[in-house]
Motif scaffolding. Structure first.
Motif, PDB file in Angstrom:
ATOM      1  N   CYS A 133       3.177   3.872  -1.681  1.00  0.00           N
ATOM      2  CA  CYS A 133       3.522   4.196  -3.069  1.00  0.00           C
ATOM      3  C   CYS A 133       4.830   4.961  -3.180  1.00  0.00           C
ATOM      4  CB  CYS A 133       2.382   4.940  -3.761  1.00  0.00           C
ATOM      5  SG  CYS A 133       2.184   6.644  -3.320  1.00  0.00           S
TER       6      CYS A 133
ATOM      7  N   GLN B 290      -1.047   4.689  -1.017  1.00  0.00           N
ATOM      8  CA  GLN B 290      -1.791   4.721  -2.272  1.00  0.00           C
ATOM      9  C   GLN B 290      -3.152   5.389  -2.126  1.00  0.00           C
ATOM     10  OE1 GLN B 290      -1.799   1.284  -4.698  1.00  0.00           O
ATOM     11  NE2 GLN B 290       0.375   0.895  -4.394  1.00  0.00           N
ATOM     12  N   ASN B 291      -3.700   5.424  -0.925  1.00  0.00           N
ATOM     13  CA  ASN B 291      -4.997   6.073  -0.713  1.00  0.00           C
ATOM     14  C   ASN B 291      -4.863   7.578  -0.503  1.00  0.00           C
ATOM     15  OD1 ASN B 291      -4.017   6.269   1.885  1.00  0.00           O
ATOM     16  ND2 ASN B 291      -5.585   5.000   2.808  1.00  0.00           N
TER      17      ASN B 291
ATOM     18  N   ASP C 281       0.802  -1.218   0.000  1.00  0.00           N
ATOM     19  CA  ASP C 281       0.000   0.000   0.000  1.00  0.00           C
ATOM     20  C   ASP C 281       0.839   1.275   0.000  1.00  0.00           C
ATOM     21  OD1 ASP C 281      -2.262  -1.586   0.080  1.00  0.00           O
ATOM     22  OD2 ASP C 281      -2.384  -1.533   2.268  1.00  0.00           O
TER      23      ASP C 281
END
Length: 95
Positions: free
Chosen positions: A50, A68-69, A48
């Protein structure tokens, strides 16, 4: 094998604690009771993450972890920032 790092989360001040890195994720732990539960045991899975960048906060070496969120977590790494970044790189995280 688990690796341990002395860090502080920079979020509305500097929150002392530590990071445990294992084969699946890094997990930030703190004993502070006055912060939200989300930050007391913050798990960040390698898949998760990045981007990881290094920087400085006054005289403290920092590592910024972008998820990533869209969430970003800034950590002041007091000892062995290079070893911490290398541990992330070894797990396949873009640095």
């Amino acid at each position: 094998m688990k690796k341990y790092f002395v860090v502080s989360l920079v979020k509305n001040g500097i929150l002392g604690g530590g990071i445990v890195a294992d084969s699946e994720a890094i997990t930030y732990h703190t004993g502070k009771l006055t912060i939200p539960d989300k930050y007391r045991h913050l798990e960040m899975k390698y898949k998760d993450i990045c981007k990881v960048t290094t920087g400085w906060l006054f005289i403290l070496p920092t590592v910024l972890i972008e998820m990533q969120n869209g969430e970003k977590f800034n950590f002041a790494v007091f000892f062995s920032r290079k070893r911490f970044v290398n541990a992330l790189r070894d797990m396949g995280v873009n640095t």
